[in-house]
Scaffold this active site. Structure first.
Site, PDB file in Angstrom:
ATOM      1  N   ALA A 156      -9.793   5.034   4.538  1.00 37.24           N
ATOM      2  CA  ALA A 156      -9.644   6.154   5.483  1.00 37.24           C
ATOM      3  C   ALA A 156     -10.933   6.951   5.688  1.00 37.24           C
ATOM      4  O   ALA A 156     -11.657   7.248   4.745  1.00 37.24           O
ATOM      5  CB  ALA A 156      -8.535   7.127   5.055  1.00 37.24           C
ATOM      6  N   GLY A 157     -11.172   7.262   6.946  1.00 35.39           N
ATOM      7  CA  GLY A 157     -12.271   8.150   7.295  1.00 35.39           C
ATOM      8  C   GLY A 157     -13.570   7.458   7.671  1.00 35.39           C
ATOM      9  O   GLY A 157     -14.523   8.122   8.087  1.00 35.39           O
TER      10      GLY A 157
ATOM     11  N   LYS B 104       0.857  -1.191   0.000  1.00 33.46           N
ATOM     12  CA  LYS B 104       0.000   0.000   0.000  1.00 33.46           C
ATOM     13  C   LYS B 104       0.890   1.237   0.000  1.00 33.46           C
ATOM     14  O   LYS B 104       1.698   1.435   0.913  1.00 33.46           O
ATOM     15  CB  LYS B 104      -0.909   0.019   1.219  1.00 33.46           C
ATOM     16  CG  LYS B 104      -1.680   1.337   1.278  1.00 33.46           C
ATOM     17  CD  LYS B 104      -2.571   1.505   2.461  1.00 33.46           C
ATOM     18  CE  LYS B 104      -2.907   2.992   2.593  1.00 33.46           C
ATOM     19  NZ  LYS B 104      -3.734   3.295   3.751  1.00 33.46           N
TER      20      LYS B 104
ATOM     21  N   GLY C  82      -8.316   8.815  10.145  1.00 26.75           N
ATOM     22  CA  GLY C  82      -8.542   8.927  11.583  1.00 26.75           C
ATOM     23  C   GLY C  82      -9.671   9.859  11.975  1.00 26.75           C
ATOM     24  O   GLY C  82      -9.944  10.036  13.161  1.00 26.75           O
TER      25      GLY C  82
ATOM     26  N   THR D  44      -8.957   3.105  12.241  1.00 22.58           N
ATOM     27  CA  THR D  44      -9.357   3.807  13.456  1.00 22.58           C
ATOM     28  C   THR D  44     -10.774   3.464  13.899  1.00 22.58           C
ATOM     29  O   THR D  44     -11.032   3.342  15.108  1.00 22.58           O
ATOM     30  CB  THR D  44      -9.230   5.332  13.248  1.00 22.58           C
ATOM     31  OG1 THR D  44      -7.967   5.602  12.625  1.00 22.58           O
ATOM     32  CG2 THR D  44      -9.303   6.077  14.561  1.00 22.58           C
TER      33      THR D  44
HETATM   34  C1  LIG Z   1      -4.541   1.378   8.058  1.00 21.94           C
HETATM   35  C2  LIG Z   1      -4.136   2.316   7.033  1.00 21.94           C
HETATM   36  O1  LIG Z   1      -3.613   1.947   6.033  1.00 21.94           O
HETATM   37  C3  LIG Z   1      -4.398   3.756   7.295  1.00 21.94           C
HETATM   38  O2  LIG Z   1      -3.362   4.522   6.790  1.00 21.94           O
HETATM   39  C4  LIG Z   1      -5.712   4.065   6.668  1.00 21.94           C
HETATM   40  O3  LIG Z   1      -5.658   5.103   5.824  1.00 21.94           O
HETATM   41  C5  LIG Z   1      -6.816   4.021   7.634  1.00 21.94           C
HETATM   42  O4  LIG Z   1      -7.534   5.202   7.879  1.00 21.94           O
HETATM   43  P1  LIG Z   1      -8.566   5.207   9.087  1.00 21.94           P
HETATM   44  O5  LIG Z   1      -7.751   5.005  10.330  1.00 21.94           O
HETATM   45  O6  LIG Z   1      -9.246   6.532   9.020  1.00 21.94           O
HETATM   46  O7  LIG Z   1      -9.500   4.057   8.867  1.00 21.94           O
END
Ligand SMILES: CC(=O)[C@@H](O)[C@H](O)COP(=O)(O)O
Length: 262
Positions: free
Chosen positions: A189-190, A102, A163, A212
């Site tokens: 993310a988010g 990633k 996050g 998160t």
């Molecule tokens: C786990 C990972 O690869 C993070 O960099 C991802 O972008 C997660 O984002 P959140 O913590 O908002 O789910």
């Protein structure tokens, strides 16, 4: 495995939920939550997690053996293409010539918003070096298309800031990306709660990546289980094809015509 697998770089995965391994109380809680999530693919922040580079310290490898999970080394904490490329070359060495990675190149430490210029540059180098690149990016359809053209294996637009737990801020942009890109589109993310994950899947995304929302929940294991169900339900709803939206319905839900005695 079902007949509706997620295919990335030619390999099939039964779960469409991808999860991070950071922010948990300890490795035991990480393992319990990941088991509850049903995830096959787990991200590992190479600069922050011990996967054998710090001898004598507890290693994630003991709790999440690579024989049971597909590791997705990521470049969390990298702010330039050079840094990201260096980090993933190190991951390849540590993980026995592992190629699925990633890529995330961040713009600043406050927003953690992706720096797409550096991301494009890093993606070019990594693809040339034989990496299968799943790339975290903004929800810009033009950049998503360029990353696919470079040869990335999956495009991973943000729902909202890493996050933040703010959910999907721009479903229309995700729709534009889904219309243009042929490789898997995975929201990354988010995500804040289960309904966010279900909406991403209902839009037609092929998967959801999160950390998160699970790790910072009051009960991470229970939230992981909720996320698993939300991703599965959202996928089924997408495949089933939702009814058209109508402001008024001219047909009652329980029609009386055709009933016995009428
Ligand atoms: C786990 C990972 O690869 C993070 O960099 C991802 O972008 C997660 O984002 P959140 O913590 O908002 O789910």
């Amino acid at each position: 495995m079902s007949n509706d697998n997620l295919i990335i770089a030619g390999k099939a995965y039964s779960s469409r939920l991808l999860v991070g391994t950071g922010k948990y109380q300890d490795f035991a809680q990480t393992r319990a939550a990941i088991d509850a999530s049903g995830a096959d693919i787990v991200t590992v922040a190479i600069r922050r997690t011990n996967i054998g580079q710090n001898a004598g310290e507890a290693s994630l490898l003991d709790f999440l053996p690579p024989s049971e999970f597909t590791y997705l080394p990521n470049t969390a904490g990298c702010y330039s293409a050079d840094d990201a490329v260096r980090t993933l070359r190190l991951a390849r060495e540590l993980l026995d010539d592992h190629r699925l990675v990633k890529l995330e190149v961040l713009g600043d430490p406050q927003s953690l918003y992706p720096n797409v210029v550096e991301t494009l540059a890093a993606a070019k180098t990594l693809v040339k070096e034989g990496f299968e690149v799943m790339v975290y990016t903004s929800d810009d359809p033009i950049i998503a298309q360029q990353l696919e053209d470079i040869g990335c294996a999956a495009i991973m637009p943000l729902a909202s800031l890493i996050g933040s737990g703010m959910g999907i801020l721009n479903p229309w942009n995700l729709q534009l990306i889904l219309e243009r890109v042929k490789v898997p589109v995975i929201v990354d993310a988010g995500v804040g709660t289960a309904s966010d994950a279900a909406i991403a899947m209902e839009l037609g995304c092929q998967g959801v990546l999160m950390n998160t929302a699970i790790a910072a929940a009051q009960d991470p294991v229970l939230m992981a289980s909720a996320m698993r169900k939300a991703v599965e339900a959202g996928r089924e709803a997408y495949r089933a094809g939702r009814m058209p939206r109508k402001f008024y319905s001219a047909t009652p839900s329980s029609p009386t015509s055709g009933m016995i005695g009428r």
